[in-house]
Scaffold this active site. Sequence first.
Site, PDB file in Angstrom:
ATOM      1  CG  ASP A  10      -2.446   0.840   1.496  1.00 20.58           C
ATOM      2  OD1 ASP A  10      -3.207   0.649   0.754  1.00 20.58           O
ATOM      3  OD2 ASP A  10      -1.995   2.615   1.021  1.00 20.58           O
ATOM      4  CG  ASP A 108      -2.927   3.556  -2.028  1.00 26.55           C
ATOM      5  OD1 ASP A 108      -3.657   2.907  -1.650  1.00 26.55           O
ATOM      6  OD2 ASP A 108      -2.544   3.898  -1.276  1.00 26.55           O
ATOM      7  CD  GLU A 109      -5.617  -1.225  -0.840  1.00 26.55           C
ATOM      8  OE1 GLU A 109      -5.436  -1.688   0.048  1.00 26.55           O
ATOM      9  OE2 GLU A 109      -5.888   0.741  -0.367  1.00 26.55           O
TER      10      GLU A 109
END
Length: 356
Positions: A10, A108-109
Amino acid sequence: MGERVILHVDMDYFFAQVEELENPSLKDTPTAVCMVSDRLSSMGTVASANYVARKYGVKSGMPCFNAKKICPQITLLPARKRHYEQVSGRVMEILACHCKILEQVSVDEAYLNVSEKTGFDNVEKLIVQIKKDIFDGERLTCSIGAGPNKLIAKMGSSEKKPDGHTIVKPHEVEEFLASKPVEKLFGVGEKTAAKLKEMGVDTVSKMRALSRERLTTVFGEARGGRLYDFSRGIDDSAVRERQKEQYGRLKSLRKTTNDAGEVRLLLDELTDEVHQKLKSESMSCRTISATFILDDLTTMTRSKTLPTHTSDLAVMKETAHKLVDEFMSSNNAVRRAGITASNIRKETGQKSLFEF
Ligand code: TTP
Ligand code: MG
Ligand code: MG
């Protein structure tokens, strides 16, 4: 089945960190990126706050107005979603180099199944390498969790944010979870946590004392069953690649031009790359789009949808040429151009109309 080693990566304060890259002076001052909803254009909320702003209590989801009230010196920036998506795409490409199966779960992960690459004894080396590759490539930090399943990996990545990593080996799962407050268990939202507390349950270890029957009676079959398993660190779900929706490439011309031939040449080069990418993932496409960015940065897109799916390079190039010729006939001067293949599906092995 051998031991599974799953990573969850993340990015740290993603939108805000990307903004800091372009304006490093923001790094040591409270900064947040605001998302303005279309409906209430004056009422933005915080999408991402850097860790300096968090010290003042600024959090995602908070109205920007409140952020300004509790931290008057904060710099609030408007979100540039497309830009973050492009950075995200590049980060995902770096991650994809480290595993066979990558499951992107948000901008974002991502989860990585790295079982074929490493066991728990060497996983730290891999984690350090991934963090280094992302930093070298994009100058961004992330946090990583490693565990025997997605649940533990996900919880591990938030353990030491920012720029940290946590490894939870299979025999450490029980201890890792036991003392956690219930709201830290993945899948427990505010309502579930409140209900559990009403029942006198405030830690994961106390949750484990509840029978499956009790949990499914209170929370329903699916959710109750999941809470029962998660409190024991059990999660058999697979890391699954989500199908990409499009593949694209964009590049500047040597100089602004209204010569269709030059733009065709550039698109040929980009189509080669997109085609290679499609082939490497055994995909075919049905829609080809060409993007033209003009001198004043206006962006125009033209598309054609083919009668059947194809991964034939000649067909893709020919379609791109038609789009260029149609567009350039109105005499536009182009500065950058790109090609996108969309309407994607797995190749069936069946040949298209154009292949013999
Ligand atoms: P997160 O990973 O939840 O948050 P973050 O990366 O900003 O911070 P952290 O260091 O804690 O991971 O979300 C990723 C991005 O998604 C975030 O940068 C902005 C966007 N986002 C929103 O737009 N709205 C939200 O409410 C949240 C939580 C995130
Ligand atoms: Mg994040
Ligand atoms: Mg996230």
